[in-house]
Design an enzyme around this catalytic site. Structure first.
Site, mmCIF file in Angstrom:
data_model
loop_
_atom_site.group_PDB
_atom_site.id
_atom_site.type_symbol
_atom_site.label_atom_id
_atom_site.label_comp_id
_atom_site.label_asym_id
_atom_site.label_seq_id
_atom_site.Cartn_x
_atom_site.Cartn_y
_atom_site.Cartn_z
ATOM 1 C CB CYS A 1 -1.046 0.082 1.254
ATOM 2 S SG CYS A 1 -0.053 -0.024 2.871
ATOM 3 C CG ASN B 1 -8.457 1.317 1.783
ATOM 4 O OD1 ASN B 1 -7.228 0.879 1.738
ATOM 5 N ND2 ASN B 1 -9.146 0.337 2.181
ATOM 6 C CG HIS C 1 -3.940 -0.111 5.072
ATOM 7 N ND1 HIS C 1 -3.486 -0.644 4.259
ATOM 8 C CD2 HIS C 1 -4.928 0.533 4.788
ATOM 9 C CE1 HIS C 1 -4.120 -0.416 3.263
ATOM 10 N NE2 HIS C 1 -5.226 0.302 3.273
#
Length: 665
Positions: free
Chosen positions: A74, A268, A243
């Site tokens: 990510c 996201n 994250h």
């Protein structure tokens, strides 16, 4: 279906990258991450085998954003999102005009560029991508027929050695690799105890930790802004540990009551909404905003995006990363002021054990670190960056630690590093005396980061910049970069500036003194404590013959008699005492003429200096009072030396402070 290995419309074979083959060696490094479960299930297929009409980018650019797959990258995908917002940077990383599928020139290869240690490096790959059941198993675009993300991810994996090495990382590193610019990291969490908040007066560490979004207002539409969480926050329904998400935009919205609320649109990388706060689609927050405004803001949401207010943002995320805006001309804009930083310099160097790896200011070898001159021609904003090269190992990979130990990942690959800067009135200066003074600017802590950045408004003049690792002897290559709004010059010192003139020829006379620090009696501690005058004192005389007036070179060493595993931080001062004067009175009122500080956790500390004729006293001490130990002092005086003029008069008085560095995780 075309014949495998042949280009469309021709008999030419498609490119197969032998340096990054379609084998498990390209997928896995040491099989320490969850993608190990994919072993034996991955096939490699070209885009034309995955869909009918592949393209690099979709016609609808909103569908070009990255969607995370089974790989924990990510952090990299957040940086990819910034590329979509800056066509110039995207063209730098992925040069336009490359033949795609359906083009007669297509040969199954693509070229990418990544910035590495000061230069852009080309990486060529074939377009065979890892799949499971003929579907991409790692990152992809929201459009199933667009492949720029999957290809960029493969090139970045090759750049790092394998896909598995992308499992965990820092958004700041990916931003620098994809832009060649700068990125800074702010903590949004608890600042800790009062003791942990104490900083040198010149340090900007606390200002950076106490982030105020208003600081970024001038560049909010152009900078990259990413937020991350180290644990599941209250507003997040399914985000796990570590994250990273990307801030797409933020704006101040007028409420029905007349007041304003700051809203941030977050994306996201998973490609699905995971937020449960007041500003979800049917959240309570929207009732305070005009319905027309509500409709407009909600219409901006793409798949995987959500709104939240500033209070939620600051309370639910642990830190943010800010990438500096870059203009079309390639200049950075300051995230502090919005100023253009039109001047840029960079120099590569290294820390070498036994030569230039001097360690932190706690170490007596600190002055052996590489040193750089920064000349500031006129007052301006200056950024100095220290970027270290990652340790190269064969067995260890970036993601080999499980998540509960992820804070230690960086320790395996990076040294703890820091930058310190002193303003120097002239280039001929006394190095040891200068280093005993507080720096005019520093990054304060040695941090296990790939890059640390020092930001200051600097007056014209010469500045000495010293990069260091925390541990002496720690080796690494590094790059010093300077970005400034005014004219500057950067150069390396070819050789260390001598502390004081010393020669190796002639005769030396050595004396030895033995003593003890005794708790409650003669263990007075450093000059930071009123009991400093209680320490043992050892008088000596230089050139007591009236006819001799030239300065004398002396070498003084202090050795503590304690095991290496139980050392006190030690140092010493030299005071000049008028004939017949009281040393205790001098110590309480006057400053030392020379010092071997800061106090170091080491068996021996030493100082070479040149002193005029007169009466002196050596005062050895531990940093804290009441630390008992035996010690030995050696004093070597050169006799019959030639007259050597000092390059600099004794500077302003030295006020000793502790420089025990804090290593940040």
């Amino acid at each position: 279906m075309k014949e495998e290995g042949k280009a469309e419309g021709s008999g030419a074979a498609l490119f197969e990258d032998l340096d990054f083959p379609c084998e498990e060696t390209s997928l896995f490094s040491d099989c320490s991450t969850p993608i190990t479960r994919l072993k034996g299930n991955v096939t490699w297929e070209r885009p034309q085998d995955i869909c009918q009409s592949p393209a690099l980018f979709p016609t609808n650019i909103s569908l070009a954003h990255a969607k995370q797959g089974l790989l924990g990258d990510c952090w990299f995908l957040c940086a990819c999102t910034f590329l979509i917002k800056n066509q110039q940077l995207l063209n730098k990383v992925l040069p336009p005009g490359q033949p795609q599928w359906g083009d007669s020139r297509y040969r199954g290869s693509f070229q990418f560029h990544f910035w590495q240690q000061g230069h852009w490096t080309e990486v060529t790959i074939d377009d065979r991508l890892p799949c499971i059941n003929s579907a991409l198993c790692f990152s992809r675009c929201h459009s199933p027929s667009a492949f720029w993300v999957a290809l960029l991810e493969k090139a970045y994996a090759k750049f790092h050695g394998s896909y598995e090495q992308l499992w965990a990382g820092q958004v700041s590193e990916a931003l620098v690799d994809l832009t060649g610019g700068l990125a800074e990291h702010w903590s949004l969490g608890d600042l800790g105890s009062e003791e942990g908040q104490q900083t040198e007066q010149d340090s900007g560490q606390m200002r950076r930790k106490k982030l105020d979004l208003n600081l970024l207002y001038a560049v909010k539409d152009d900078c990259a802004l990413s937020c991350s969480t180290h644990s599941t926050p209250g507003g997040v329904s399914e985000v796990g540990q570590y994250h990273a998400l990307i801030v797409m935009e933020w704006l101040d919205v007028k409420k029905v009551s007349g007041s304003e609320v700051r809203l941030l649109r977050i994306r996201n990388p998973w490609g699905r909404c995971c937020w449960g706060g007041d500003w979800i689609w049917s959240g309570a927050g929207w009732s305070s905003v005009d319905p027309v405004c509500t409709s407009d803001l909600q219409s901006r949401l793409a798949e995987g995006e959500f709104w939240l207010d500033e209070a939620e943002f600051l309370s639910h995320f642990d830190d943010i990363t800010v990438g500096y805006p870059i203009t079309e001309e390639g200049h950075l804009r300051s995230i502090y002021t919005g100023n253009l930083l039109t001047h840029h310099h960079q120099l590569a160097a290294r820390w070498v054990k036994g030569h230039s790896a001097g360690g932190s200011r706690n170490s007596s070898s600190y002055s052996s670190n590489p040193k750089f001159w920064l000349k500031v021609c006129e007052r301006g904003e200056v950024l100095v960056s220290l970027l270290q090269r990652r340790k190269q190992t064969n067995a260890e990979k970036y993601a080999q630690m499980p998540h509960d130990n992820s804070k230690n990942i960086k320790h395996q690959h990076y040294q703890a590093i820091a930058l310190h800067m002193w303003k120097v009135e002239k280039k001929r200066f006394n190095l040891s005396r200068m280093l005993n003074k507080p720096p005019c600017a520093s990054t304060h802590c040695h941090a296990y980061e790939r890059e640390v950045v020092l930001h200051r408004q600097l007056e014209p003049g010469h500045y000495l910049v010293i990069p260091s690792t925390y541990q002496p002897g720690a080796e690494a290559r590094f790059l010093i970069r300077v970005f400034s709004s005014s004219s500057t010059a950067l150069s390396a010192l070819k050789s260390s500036a001598p502390s004081l003139p010393l020669t190796t020829d002639g005769e030396w006379e050595t004396s030895y003194f033995r003593g003890s620090w005794v708790e409650g009696s003669t263990a007075g501690g450093s000059r930071n404590f009123l009991s400093h005058w209680q320490n043992p004192c050892f008088p000596f005389t230089l050139n007591d013959e009236p006819a001799l007036t030239s300065a004398v070179n002396v070498k003084i060493a202090l050795h503590q008699s304690r095991p290496e595993t139980d050392l006190h931080p030690i140092g010493f001062h030299i005071y000049k005492v008028p004939e017949g004067g009281s040393i205790q009175a001098i110590m309480k009122k006057e400053d030392p003429v020379a010092s071997c500080i800061p106090h170091c956790y080491t068996q021996d500390v030493s100082l070479d200096c040149s002193l005029p004729p007169g009466f002196y006293t050596i005062v050895p001490s531990t940093y804290q009072p009441d630390c008992s130990a035996n010690f030995t002092i050696s004093l070597a005086r050169r006799i019959h030396r030639k007259v050597v003029k000092s390059h600099e008069r004794l500077g302003r008085s030295i006020q000793e402070v502790s420089h025990i560095s804090v290593m940040q995780n």
